[in-house]
Motif scaffolding. Sequence first.
Motif, mmCIF file in Angstrom:
data_model
loop_
_atom_site.group_PDB
_atom_site.id
_atom_site.type_symbol
_atom_site.label_atom_id
_atom_site.label_comp_id
_atom_site.label_asym_id
_atom_site.label_seq_id
_atom_site.Cartn_x
_atom_site.Cartn_y
_atom_site.Cartn_z
ATOM 1 N N UNK A 68 0.825 -1.214 0.000
ATOM 2 C CA UNK A 68 0.000 0.000 0.000
ATOM 3 C C UNK A 68 0.851 1.253 0.000
ATOM 4 N N UNK A 69 1.896 1.266 0.814
ATOM 5 C CA UNK A 69 2.787 2.422 0.870
ATOM 6 C C UNK A 69 3.565 2.577 -0.439
ATOM 7 N N UNK A 70 3.936 1.459 -1.043
ATOM 8 C CA UNK A 70 4.629 1.506 -2.334
ATOM 9 C C UNK A 70 3.717 2.103 -3.394
ATOM 10 N N UNK A 71 2.446 1.657 -3.427
ATOM 11 C CA UNK A 71 1.479 2.191 -4.393
ATOM 12 C C UNK A 71 1.289 3.695 -4.179
ATOM 13 N N UNK A 72 1.200 4.117 -2.924
ATOM 14 C CA UNK A 72 1.069 5.551 -2.628
ATOM 15 C C UNK A 72 2.299 6.328 -3.086
ATOM 16 N N UNK A 73 3.486 5.750 -2.850
ATOM 17 C CA UNK A 73 4.730 6.404 -3.267
ATOM 18 C C UNK A 73 4.824 6.546 -4.774
ATOM 19 N N UNK A 74 4.421 5.510 -5.499
ATOM 20 C CA UNK A 74 4.429 5.576 -6.963
ATOM 21 C C UNK A 74 3.465 6.645 -7.463
ATOM 22 N N UNK A 75 2.290 6.730 -6.844
ATOM 23 C CA UNK A 75 1.304 7.737 -7.237
ATOM 24 C C UNK A 75 1.828 9.143 -6.913
ATOM 25 N N UNK A 76 2.405 9.304 -5.727
ATOM 26 C CA UNK A 76 2.937 10.621 -5.341
ATOM 27 C C UNK A 76 4.052 11.066 -6.273
ATOM 28 N N UNK A 77 4.900 10.129 -6.679
ATOM 29 C CA UNK A 77 5.989 10.466 -7.591
ATOM 30 C C UNK A 77 5.437 10.886 -8.944
ATOM 31 N N UNK A 78 4.470 10.116 -9.453
ATOM 32 C CA UNK A 78 3.842 10.461 -10.731
ATOM 33 C C UNK A 78 3.160 11.819 -10.659
ATOM 34 N N UNK A 79 2.419 12.056 -9.576
ATOM 35 C CA UNK A 79 1.750 13.345 -9.398
ATOM 36 C C UNK A 79 2.765 14.486 -9.293
ATOM 37 N N UNK A 80 3.875 14.239 -8.598
ATOM 38 C CA UNK A 80 4.918 15.252 -8.457
ATOM 39 C C UNK A 80 5.544 15.618 -9.791
ATOM 40 N N UNK A 81 5.767 14.619 -10.643
ATOM 41 C CA UNK A 81 6.304 14.887 -11.979
ATOM 42 C C UNK A 81 5.320 15.748 -12.759
ATOM 43 N N UNK A 82 4.038 15.406 -12.683
ATOM 44 C CA UNK A 82 3.015 16.176 -13.395
ATOM 45 C C UNK A 82 2.978 17.620 -12.895
ATOM 46 N N UNK A 83 2.990 17.802 -11.583
ATOM 47 C CA UNK A 83 2.949 19.155 -11.014
ATOM 48 C C UNK A 83 4.182 19.961 -11.423
ATOM 49 N N UNK A 84 5.333 19.313 -11.461
ATOM 50 C CA UNK A 84 6.555 20.006 -11.879
ATOM 51 C C UNK A 84 6.468 20.423 -13.344
#
Length: 127
Positions: A68-84
Amino acid sequence: MGDNGQVSVDAVRLDNARKALNDERELVISERKALIDPVAGMFGGSARGEWLAGVVVKGHQNIDRSLGETAEGLKSTSDGIHEAMVALEGADVDAAVTAQKFASAVALMSNPLVIFDKAGPGKYLAV
């Protein structure tokens, strides 16, 4: 950075990275759903069997939490790339507008006759 100090991004590569992160996230989620808790009594009814079942259940809980934490981390990283990407895109537009205003102001101020209105009202000398 580009040759003239500009920040540049390869949107295609970043989109591909986001797609890869999201694909991996889906795999992690599917693995998480595949976890099966041990059935009561599958290790026998003895104290040692019950203890072993408890250890396996605790292990499954830890694996589930980690996935679950890995899935959240992958989503946060993807979202962070998009926001950047969005922020850089906006910064480029804002910087271009500011640079154009600055260039116009410098061009105007570099002609002393315009600054002191010696060219006549509404008349500007070529720079």
